[in-house]
Design a protein around this motif. Structure first.
Motif, PDB file in Angstrom:
ATOM      1  N   ASP B 111       8.899 -34.438 -50.747  1.00 45.67           N
ATOM      2  CA  ASP B 111       7.794 -34.556 -51.837  1.00 45.67           C
ATOM      3  C   ASP B 111       7.075 -36.238 -51.297  1.00 45.67           C
ATOM      4  O   ASP B 111       6.052 -36.170 -51.629  1.00 45.67           O
ATOM      5  CB  ASP B 111       8.548 -34.689 -52.957  1.00 45.67           C
ATOM      6  N   PHE B 112       8.030 -36.927 -51.014  1.00 45.72           N
ATOM      7  CA  PHE B 112       7.564 -38.299 -50.511  1.00 45.72           C
ATOM      8  C   PHE B 112       8.121 -38.491 -48.828  1.00 45.72           C
ATOM      9  O   PHE B 112       9.243 -38.513 -48.718  1.00 45.72           O
ATOM     10  CB  PHE B 112       8.357 -39.319 -51.423  1.00 45.72           C
ATOM     11  N   VAL B 113       7.358 -39.051 -48.313  1.00 45.71           N
ATOM     12  CA  VAL B 113       7.657 -39.749 -46.995  1.00 45.71           C
ATOM     13  C   VAL B 113       7.405 -41.212 -47.145  1.00 45.71           C
ATOM     14  O   VAL B 113       6.144 -41.554 -47.392  1.00 45.71           O
ATOM     15  CB  VAL B 113       6.772 -39.032 -45.636  1.00 45.71           C
ATOM     16  N   GLU B 147       4.237 -45.567 -58.974  1.00 47.64           N
ATOM     17  CA  GLU B 147       4.630 -44.908 -60.154  1.00 47.64           C
ATOM     18  C   GLU B 147       4.432 -43.472 -60.065  1.00 47.64           C
ATOM     19  O   GLU B 147       3.403 -42.987 -60.185  1.00 47.64           O
ATOM     20  CB  GLU B 147       3.712 -45.441 -61.198  1.00 47.64           C
ATOM     21  N   PRO B 148       5.740 -42.766 -59.896  1.00 54.87           N
ATOM     22  CA  PRO B 148       5.837 -41.293 -59.979  1.00 54.87           C
ATOM     23  C   PRO B 148       5.285 -40.594 -61.349  1.00 54.87           C
ATOM     24  O   PRO B 148       5.741 -41.169 -62.380  1.00 54.87           O
ATOM     25  CB  PRO B 148       7.118 -40.887 -59.922  1.00 54.87           C
ATOM     26  N   GLN B 149       4.356 -39.800 -61.086  1.00 58.10           N
ATOM     27  CA  GLN B 149       3.702 -38.946 -62.598  1.00 58.10           C
ATOM     28  C   GLN B 149       3.925 -37.806 -62.216  1.00 58.10           C
ATOM     29  O   GLN B 149       2.921 -36.993 -62.360  1.00 58.10           O
ATOM     30  CB  GLN B 149       2.440 -39.594 -62.775  1.00 58.10           C
ATOM     31  N   GLY B 150       4.998 -37.085 -62.587  1.00 54.47           N
ATOM     32  CA  GLY B 150       5.239 -35.710 -62.565  1.00 54.47           C
ATOM     33  C   GLY B 150       5.018 -35.347 -60.959  1.00 54.47           C
ATOM     34  O   GLY B 150       5.613 -35.428 -59.874  1.00 54.47           O
ATOM     35  N   ASP B 151       3.994 -34.302 -60.739  1.00 54.39           N
ATOM     36  CA  ASP B 151       3.372 -33.885 -59.477  1.00 54.39           C
ATOM     37  C   ASP B 151       2.445 -34.770 -58.792  1.00 54.39           C
ATOM     38  O   ASP B 151       1.634 -34.281 -57.890  1.00 54.39           O
ATOM     39  CB  ASP B 151       2.943 -32.499 -59.563  1.00 54.39           C
ATOM     40  N   SER B 152       2.351 -35.877 -59.300  1.00 53.66           N
ATOM     41  CA  SER B 152       1.354 -36.765 -58.539  1.00 53.66           C
ATOM     42  C   SER B 152       1.964 -38.338 -58.675  1.00 53.66           C
ATOM     43  O   SER B 152       3.115 -38.436 -59.141  1.00 53.66           O
ATOM     44  CB  SER B 152      -0.126 -36.920 -59.214  1.00 53.66           C
ATOM     45  N   VAL B 153       1.441 -39.216 -57.924  1.00 52.59           N
ATOM     46  CA  VAL B 153       1.761 -40.571 -58.014  1.00 52.59           C
ATOM     47  C   VAL B 153       0.860 -41.571 -58.114  1.00 52.59           C
ATOM     48  O   VAL B 153      -0.409 -41.188 -57.424  1.00 52.59           O
ATOM     49  CB  VAL B 153       2.893 -40.810 -56.508  1.00 52.59           C
ATOM     50  N   ARG B 154       1.055 -42.700 -58.813  1.00 53.89           N
ATOM     51  CA  ARG B 154       0.053 -43.706 -58.715  1.00 53.89           C
ATOM     52  C   ARG B 154       0.697 -44.979 -58.186  1.00 53.89           C
ATOM     53  O   ARG B 154       1.779 -45.239 -58.343  1.00 53.89           O
ATOM     54  CB  ARG B 154      -0.381 -44.037 -60.298  1.00 53.89           C
ATOM     55  N   THR B 168      -4.377 -42.856 -57.286  1.00 53.36           N
ATOM     56  CA  THR B 168      -3.441 -41.571 -57.522  1.00 53.36           C
ATOM     57  C   THR B 168      -3.519 -40.503 -56.672  1.00 53.36           C
ATOM     58  O   THR B 168      -4.869 -40.136 -56.422  1.00 53.36           O
ATOM     59  CB  THR B 168      -3.764 -41.263 -59.113  1.00 53.36           C
ATOM     60  N   MET B 169      -2.447 -39.842 -56.249  1.00 55.13           N
ATOM     61  CA  MET B 169      -2.573 -38.652 -55.271  1.00 55.13           C
ATOM     62  C   MET B 169      -1.647 -37.652 -55.819  1.00 55.13           C
ATOM     63  O   MET B 169      -0.713 -37.841 -56.391  1.00 55.13           O
ATOM     64  CB  MET B 169      -1.954 -39.020 -53.868  1.00 55.13           C
ATOM     65  N   PRO B 170      -1.908 -36.390 -55.240  1.00 53.79           N
ATOM     66  CA  PRO B 170      -0.989 -35.239 -55.736  1.00 53.79           C
ATOM     67  C   PRO B 170       0.090 -35.334 -54.738  1.00 53.79           C
ATOM     68  O   PRO B 170      -0.067 -35.672 -53.489  1.00 53.79           O
ATOM     69  CB  PRO B 170      -1.914 -34.120 -55.547  1.00 53.79           C
ATOM     70  N   LEU B 171       1.448 -34.991 -55.123  1.00 48.59           N
ATOM     71  CA  LEU B 171       2.461 -35.009 -54.159  1.00 48.59           C
ATOM     72  C   LEU B 171       2.370 -33.435 -53.236  1.00 48.59           C
ATOM     73  O   LEU B 171       1.664 -32.845 -53.816  1.00 48.59           O
ATOM     74  CB  LEU B 171       3.776 -34.825 -54.899  1.00 48.59           C
ATOM     75  N   PRO B 172       2.808 -33.381 -52.141  1.00 52.40           N
ATOM     76  CA  PRO B 172       3.517 -34.439 -51.384  1.00 52.40           C
ATOM     77  C   PRO B 172       2.606 -35.672 -50.547  1.00 52.40           C
ATOM     78  O   PRO B 172       1.267 -35.121 -50.407  1.00 52.40           O
ATOM     79  CB  PRO B 172       4.199 -33.989 -50.107  1.00 52.40           C
ATOM     80  N   VAL B 173       3.296 -36.779 -50.586  1.00 45.70           N
ATOM     81  CA  VAL B 173       2.514 -37.940 -50.041  1.00 45.70           C
ATOM     82  C   VAL B 173       3.010 -38.718 -49.047  1.00 45.70           C
ATOM     83  O   VAL B 173       4.505 -38.583 -48.764  1.00 45.70           O
ATOM     84  CB  VAL B 173       1.995 -39.155 -51.123  1.00 45.70           C
ATOM     85  N   VAL B 174       2.557 -39.448 -48.372  1.00 46.00           N
ATOM     86  CA  VAL B 174       3.041 -40.404 -47.270  1.00 46.00           C
ATOM     87  C   VAL B 174       2.489 -41.834 -47.826  1.00 46.00           C
ATOM     88  O   VAL B 174       1.405 -42.012 -48.188  1.00 46.00           O
ATOM     89  CB  VAL B 174       2.374 -40.141 -45.873  1.00 46.00           C
ATOM     90  N   LEU B 175       3.467 -42.794 -48.008  1.00 46.46           N
ATOM     91  CA  LEU B 175       3.250 -44.143 -48.577  1.00 46.46           C
ATOM     92  C   LEU B 175       3.879 -44.928 -47.497  1.00 46.46           C
ATOM     93  O   LEU B 175       4.835 -44.926 -46.889  1.00 46.46           O
ATOM     94  CB  LEU B 175       4.014 -44.463 -49.690  1.00 46.46           C
ATOM     95  N   THR B 176       3.154 -45.959 -46.920  1.00 43.00           N
ATOM     96  CA  THR B 176       3.486 -47.187 -46.240  1.00 43.00           C
ATOM     97  C   THR B 176       3.668 -48.502 -47.061  1.00 43.00           C
ATOM     98  O   THR B 176       2.830 -48.688 -47.851  1.00 43.00           O
ATOM     99  CB  THR B 176       2.753 -47.601 -45.036  1.00 43.00           C
ATOM    100  N   ILE B 177       4.810 -48.883 -47.035  1.00 42.88           N
ATOM    101  CA  ILE B 177       5.355 -49.955 -48.024  1.00 42.88           C
ATOM    102  C   ILE B 177       5.295 -51.204 -47.526  1.00 42.88           C
ATOM    103  O   ILE B 177       5.460 -51.768 -46.353  1.00 42.88           O
ATOM    104  CB  ILE B 177       6.855 -49.582 -48.543  1.00 42.88           C
ATOM    105  N   GLN B 178       4.757 -52.220 -48.587  1.00 38.49           N
ATOM    106  CA  GLN B 178       4.507 -53.588 -48.012  1.00 38.49           C
ATOM    107  C   GLN B 178       5.743 -54.388 -48.046  1.00 38.49           C
ATOM    108  O   GLN B 178       6.613 -54.004 -48.896  1.00 38.49           O
ATOM    109  CB  GLN B 178       3.543 -54.309 -49.138  1.00 38.49           C
ATOM    110  N   SER B 179       6.165 -55.230 -47.122  1.00 37.90           N
ATOM    111  CA  SER B 179       7.565 -55.708 -46.778  1.00 37.90           C
ATOM    112  C   SER B 179       7.477 -56.695 -48.135  1.00 37.90           C
ATOM    113  O   SER B 179       6.487 -57.519 -48.481  1.00 37.90           O
ATOM    114  CB  SER B 179       7.527 -56.499 -45.688  1.00 37.90           C
ATOM    115  N   GLY B 180       8.610 -57.142 -48.616  1.00 36.46           N
ATOM    116  CA  GLY B 180       8.776 -58.148 -49.559  1.00 36.46           C
ATOM    117  C   GLY B 180       8.844 -58.165 -51.092  1.00 36.46           C
ATOM    118  O   GLY B 180       8.843 -58.870 -51.773  1.00 36.46           O
ATOM    119  N   ILE B 181       8.493 -56.738 -51.279  1.00 35.99           N
ATOM    120  CA  ILE B 181       8.233 -56.443 -52.661  1.00 35.99           C
ATOM    121  C   ILE B 181       9.485 -56.194 -53.658  1.00 35.99           C
ATOM    122  O   ILE B 181       9.247 -56.378 -54.623  1.00 35.99           O
ATOM    123  CB  ILE B 181       7.254 -55.037 -52.870  1.00 35.99           C
TER     124      ILE B 181
END
Lengths: 321, 255
Positions: B111-113, B147-154, B168-181
């Protein structure tokens, strides 16, 4: 044979890096052929005309309501259709956050490599130079089959200058369907209001850790005042709260390209250097002769900034009197 | 929910980098390794999402046998199992790397990468976006908040110059995460003990059927030369100041 350069705009203005990318393309004209630009958006009007002044043979305009706001899907699909038609051998993006968000996607659609964050091009061998290990090493690469995509680092090329006459602008029909755009963007926002635009400054006096204490900032403030320059800083100074974040220069702050950049007590970490590479002249004042800033500087003074800076302020006042 | 975190092993930050005999890569004989720091933040974000939403967290990593150490670290921090795509030497091209990773990830139907926004060694900054394209998922890069929102994510993305944006995107998604958060957790002793029993599936890169060879060739790797001609000013502060004023006046025309 041709080159396609992807221009980028925000809030009704071209990102200067667009024309740095164009310079990279123009430098390769002899080996890759005609250089075209592309503008993506909706109702760009004058903005498209302006883009045509910078030396591209022609600027394609991809106009559609579904690319009024940036989404990786919308932009990738629009650009994919143009690239499919024009078949450039080289596509050049400015290495912005936006390009990083979708350029790899477009390249992958064509099964092509994207050599990202390029700092140099070599037309004779068709090779591209990029940094490894955050600037500790360089690597030189080429496309296995002679064609591909690159993105160019901020400040690696001097931005092309606009000519008086606009060039050719050609609308390119894009067909997009709302269902193809999976992400829903909201309006961009700022958390802290920024009132300082360092990009507009001709001269910048920037200060780093070498200043030691907040109370000492007066020394550089006086130099900035004498020069009519903007005051800026490297990240540690802003992290300490000695100067506001909006005066921070570097990869997490502003990218600047003044005529003269004074780096006072700044060692020159790569994150800072990325933000100042577009400067015409860099003057470094630092007590450590091995500080990396001297590798990027045009003029260097090794010594105590608390002696050199006041002396400089004094001489400038005299010269201006 | 199923979470995949793509984690890279890179030479440690304080490694002395030596160029190999061919002049096209690194001499790895004396290198020590660590988890690519941006990926450590992606792992932390995924661990916290899993704690909130429940599910399974699988770590995927590509490289030679040394990568096991980085995989163990991720398992000790709380990943449930791992996939190690084994290669003698990882490709030096972002697309070739992503094709291998995507092949291994696709069969997991996540669901999430999540992955870091770039690697500290090659620094292409493309893996996340390429995975999204190859897997057919929507994506967002340089993500600050999820922010997961059921079958989508913001998500909250960082743009340039202090701007941010929610997407906001429907799952499944790929997210690249900022460092230091977020603050990175340490592996506990219990975690390290448990990790030993967790599954590491080894896939041979050569057996993954991916399209095409590496689309770039490295011509050479070298130490950067000084790009500008530095003019060192000498003399006492007053003399230095005088020379700078001359430059400002007649060369830069800034005063």
């Amino acid at each position: 044979m041709s080159v396609l350069v992807v221009f980028e705009h925000r809030a009704g203005k071209w990102n200067r890096m667009s024309f740095e990318a164009l310079t990279a393309g123009l430098n390769l004209r002899d080996v890759f052929g005609d250089v075209y630009g592309v503008a993506i958006g909706h109702n760009l009007g004058e903005l498209a005309t302006e883009a045509s002044r910078y030396g591209a043979q022609k600027v394609f305009v991809l106009d559609h309501a579904l690319v009024a706001d940036y989404t990786p899907d919308g932009y990738s699909l629009a650009l994919e259709s143009l690239i499919g038609q024009v078949e450039p051998d080289l596509v050049i993006f400015p290495h912005t956050y936006q390009a990083r968000d979708y350029a790899p996607k477009v390249a992958a659609r064509f099964g092509k490599p994207l050599v990202s964050d390029v700092i140099g091009v070599n037309g004779n061998d068709k090779t591209f130079v990029r940094q490894l290990f955050q600037g500790k090493l360089n690597s030189e690469l080429k496309f296995a089959d002679g064609s591909g995509f690159i993105s160019v680092q901020a400040g690696a090329f001097r931005a092309a200058e606009p000519g008086a006459q606009p060039g050719a602008v050609e609308p390119f029909e894009v067909s997009l369907d709302g269902s193809q755009i999976r992400s829903k963007p909201e309006a961009p926002f700022r958390e802290a209001q920024r009132s300082v635009d360092l990009n507009a400054a001709d001269v910048i006096v920037s200060v780093g850790r070498g200043i030691k204490e907040k109370e000492n900032l007066k020394v550089v403030e006086e130099l900035a005042e004498a020069l009519g320059a903007e005051l800026a800083a490297s990240r540690p100074i802003c992290d300490n709260g000695w100067l506001p974040m909006e005066r921070q220069v570097g990869s997490s702050g502003q990218t600047v390209s003044p005529k003269v950049y004074f780096a006072v007590g700044i060692s020159g970490a790569i994150q800072h250097l990325v933000g100042i590479k577009g400067s015409k002249t860099i003057v470094a004042i630092n007590k450590d002769e091995n500080a990396p800033i001297f590798e990027s500087a045009d003029y260097g003074a090794v010594g105590d900034l608390f002696e050199i800076v006041p002396a400089l302020t004094e001489e400038i006042k005299k010269a201006k009197a | 929910m199923k979470f995949i975190v793509s984690v890279k092993q890179v030479p440690s930050r304080d490694s002395a980098l030596k160029i190999d005999g061919n002049g096209t890569g690194l001499d790895d004989s004396d290198l020590t390794y660590e988890m690519n720091e941006p990926d450590a933040y992606a792992l932390e974000e995924a661990l916290q999402l899993k704690e909130k939403l429940g599910g399974e967290l699988v770590v995927v990593s590509l490289g030679p046998a040394t990568v096991t150490q980085t995989i163990r670290e991720a398992l000790a921090k709380g990943a449930d199992r791992a996939i190690h795509i084994q290669t003698e030497r990882a490709p030096s091209d972002a697309l070739a790397i992503a094709r291998l990773l995507a092949k291994a990830i696709a069969s997991e139907a996540p669901d999430f990468v999540l992955t870091g926004l770039q690697s500290d060694d090659l620094g292409f900054g493309q893996t996340g976006v390429l995975l999204a394209e190859l897997l057919g998922f929507p994506h967002a890069t340089i993500v600050m908040e999820v922010e997961p929102q059921g079958d989508s994510v913001r998500v909250k993305r960082e743009l340039e110059d202090g701007w941010f944006q929610h997407v906001t995107m429907p799952l499944p998604v790929v997210l690249t995460i900022q460092s230091g958060i977020k603050r990175l957790r340490y592996a506990t002793l219990m975690g390290i003990k448990k990790a030993k029993a967790k599954e590491i599936r080894v896939l041979q890169a050569s057996e993954l059927d991916t399209a095409g060879a590496s689309p770039t060739e490295t011509v050479r790797v070298y130490l950067p030369e000084r790009s500008k001609q530095l003019q060192l000013l000498s003399g006492d502060p007053k003399q230095i100041a005088h020379q700078l004023v001359e430059m400002l006046r007649f060369e830069a025309r800034a005063i």
